[in-house]
Design a protein around this motif. Sequence first.
Motif, short mmCIF file in Angstrom:
data_model
loop_
_atom_site.label_atom_id
_atom_site.label_comp_id
_atom_site.label_asym_id
_atom_site.label_seq_id
_atom_site.Cartn_x
_atom_site.Cartn_y
_atom_site.Cartn_z
N TRP A 196 0.85 -1.19 0.00
CA TRP A 196 0.00 0.00 0.00
C TRP A 196 0.89 1.25 0.00
CZ3 TRP A 196 -4.73 0.23 3.80
CH2 TRP A 196 -5.61 -0.80 3.51
N SER A 197 0.41 2.31 -0.61
CA SER A 197 1.08 3.60 -0.47
C SER A 197 0.84 4.10 0.95
CB SER A 197 0.49 4.59 -1.47
OG SER A 197 0.77 5.91 -1.04
N PRO A 198 1.85 4.75 1.57
CA PRO A 198 1.62 5.31 2.91
C PRO A 198 0.50 6.35 2.91
CG PRO A 198 3.92 5.58 2.24
CD PRO A 198 3.21 4.95 1.09
N LYS A 199 0.19 6.88 1.74
CA LYS A 199 -0.88 7.88 1.65
C LYS A 199 -2.26 7.28 1.94
CE LYS A 199 0.48 9.21 -2.45
NZ LYS A 199 0.43 9.80 -3.75
N GLY A 218 10.25 8.47 10.86
CA GLY A 218 10.45 7.14 10.28
C GLY A 218 9.32 6.63 9.41
N CYS A 219 8.30 7.41 9.20
CA CYS A 219 7.11 6.90 8.51
C CYS A 219 6.48 8.02 7.69
CB CYS A 219 6.15 6.40 9.60
SG CYS A 219 4.66 5.67 8.99
N LYS A 220 5.94 7.68 6.52
CA LYS A 220 5.39 8.71 5.64
C LYS A 220 3.86 8.77 5.68
CE LYS A 220 9.08 8.89 2.21
NZ LYS A 220 9.88 7.67 2.11
N CYS A 221 3.26 8.01 6.58
CA CYS A 221 1.79 8.00 6.65
C CYS A 221 1.26 9.35 7.13
CB CYS A 221 1.32 6.92 7.61
SG CYS A 221 1.75 5.27 7.09
N SER A 260 2.92 20.28 3.47
CA SER A 260 2.31 20.93 2.30
C SER A 260 2.35 20.02 1.08
CB SER A 260 3.02 22.25 1.99
OG SER A 260 4.39 21.98 1.73
N GLY A 261 3.04 18.88 1.21
CA GLY A 261 3.18 17.99 0.06
C GLY A 261 2.37 16.72 0.20
N GLN A 262 3.08 15.59 0.07
CA GLN A 262 2.41 14.28 0.07
C GLN A 262 1.77 13.95 1.42
OE1 GLN A 262 2.76 11.56 -2.54
NE2 GLN A 262 2.77 13.47 -3.69
N ARG A 263 2.52 14.24 2.48
CA ARG A 263 2.00 13.87 3.80
C ARG A 263 1.10 14.99 4.34
NH1 ARG A 263 6.16 12.93 8.56
NH2 ARG A 263 5.77 10.72 8.35
N GLY A 291 -0.09 28.91 10.16
CA GLY A 291 1.19 28.52 9.58
C GLY A 291 1.34 27.02 9.37
N ILE A 292 0.39 26.21 9.85
CA ILE A 292 0.47 24.75 9.62
C ILE A 292 -0.54 24.39 8.53
CG2 ILE A 292 0.22 22.44 10.62
CD1 ILE A 292 0.78 23.62 13.37
N PRO A 293 -0.08 23.94 7.36
CA PRO A 293 -1.05 23.54 6.33
C PRO A 293 -1.81 22.31 6.83
CG PRO A 293 1.22 23.52 5.48
CD PRO A 293 1.29 23.66 6.96
N CYS A 294 -3.10 22.45 7.06
CA CYS A 294 -3.82 21.36 7.72
C CYS A 294 -5.31 21.43 7.42
CB CYS A 294 -3.62 21.43 9.23
SG CYS A 294 -4.33 22.91 9.97
N ARG A 295 -5.99 20.42 7.88
CA ARG A 295 -7.45 20.38 7.84
C ARG A 295 -7.95 20.14 9.25
NH1 ARG A 295 -11.54 18.32 4.39
NH2 ARG A 295 -10.06 18.31 2.68
N VAL A 296 -9.09 20.73 9.59
CA VAL A 296 -9.73 20.44 10.88
C VAL A 296 -11.01 19.66 10.60
CG1 VAL A 296 -10.88 21.44 12.90
CG2 VAL A 296 -8.75 22.45 12.05
#
Length: 360
Positions: A196-199, A218-221, A260-263, A291-296
């Motif tokens: 599986w992709s970590p995404k 250590g993890c890209k999830c 801001s990218g994949q994770r 300043g934190i690219p995020c979703r709530v």
Amino acid sequence: MGKIKLLGKTPAQLKEIAQSCGLPSYTGAQIAQWMYKKKVRSFEEMTNLSKAARETLSQTYEVGATSPEEVFTSADGTRKYLFPVRCPVNPSTHPVILSEVEESVVEAVMIPDRDRATLCVSSQAGCKMGCHFCMTGRQGFHGNLSVADILSQFITIDESDALTNAVFMGMGEPLDNFDSVMAAIEVLTADWGFAWSPKRITLSSIGVLPRLKEFLDGCKCHLAISLHNPFPDERESMMPVQKAFPLAKVLELLRQYDFSGQRRVSFEYTMFAGFNDDKRHADALVRLLRGIPCRVNLIRFHKIPDFPYGTSPAPVMEMFRDRLEASGITCTIRASRGEDIFAACGLLAGKHGENIFYDN
Ligand code: SF4
């Protein structure tokens, strides 16, 4: 003394085991393929292993996948599976040890949604963190799941081959069972494993700090942080973890990483009427997350016994969302799923659900 479970072992570990049994080293890769690509649950099904090899292995080892003992299906298609687990007894929570293992039940919830099927996975039997609004927290801690227990939730359910995503948001705090959770994620994402992709995987935590850094390194999830209140004193009154690992420190750590990218990082915010749902909270949240690219994600609270707050009314949740959106924070109100089978957020108690749900 039971047999040693192979589910969760890497091909390198399986190779060592094969060699220690006097079998060719390539047997390790064969076993990995059977367990992770074909999802077989016994040595008998591993037909390219000789009969003698299968017999040798089965003297000491087993695949170790546990099947669910019960399943409940919601009117909306959500399915809750109950898994029996046997966890090593924790001396700190059991001053008198009568048995080396404690039997418990954990839950995994499969949530279908158009072209997706997401599995909400448990990582512990019960939980130590004691969040006041959570049925899992109320039952106390009964032990860490092994990597085989975690992977069984993926392998043995009816929808195993249809799963598209996983969220470590079931029972327990995943970062408090770090080694097993990371080993399970390795199997899920490795080419030799589920590939599986970590995404496709999100780990949800209340912010267990030293482990959070290890996870991020250590993890890209994806990561989801259970936030629930922007004010330290109010948050601590609901979530004891705030004292040991203040939210400000968690956010300070997150600011050192690129989301801001994949994770992606998201923040879970359960809405309690009259506790954390007014404009003051929304504005403080905006300041905190600047300043934190995020979703709530705003989550409707499912009332539980002996808890003073109910869920915020829909117009209040919409006001809260609009205030965040107007300040540039992507915000969604989560649809509630599986409420009729007690599979919704905060209701996972390892029980069948009777008598734990109060009408608002
Ligand atoms: Fe544990 Fe999560 Fe429940 Fe808190 S909300 S008690 S961390 S399972």
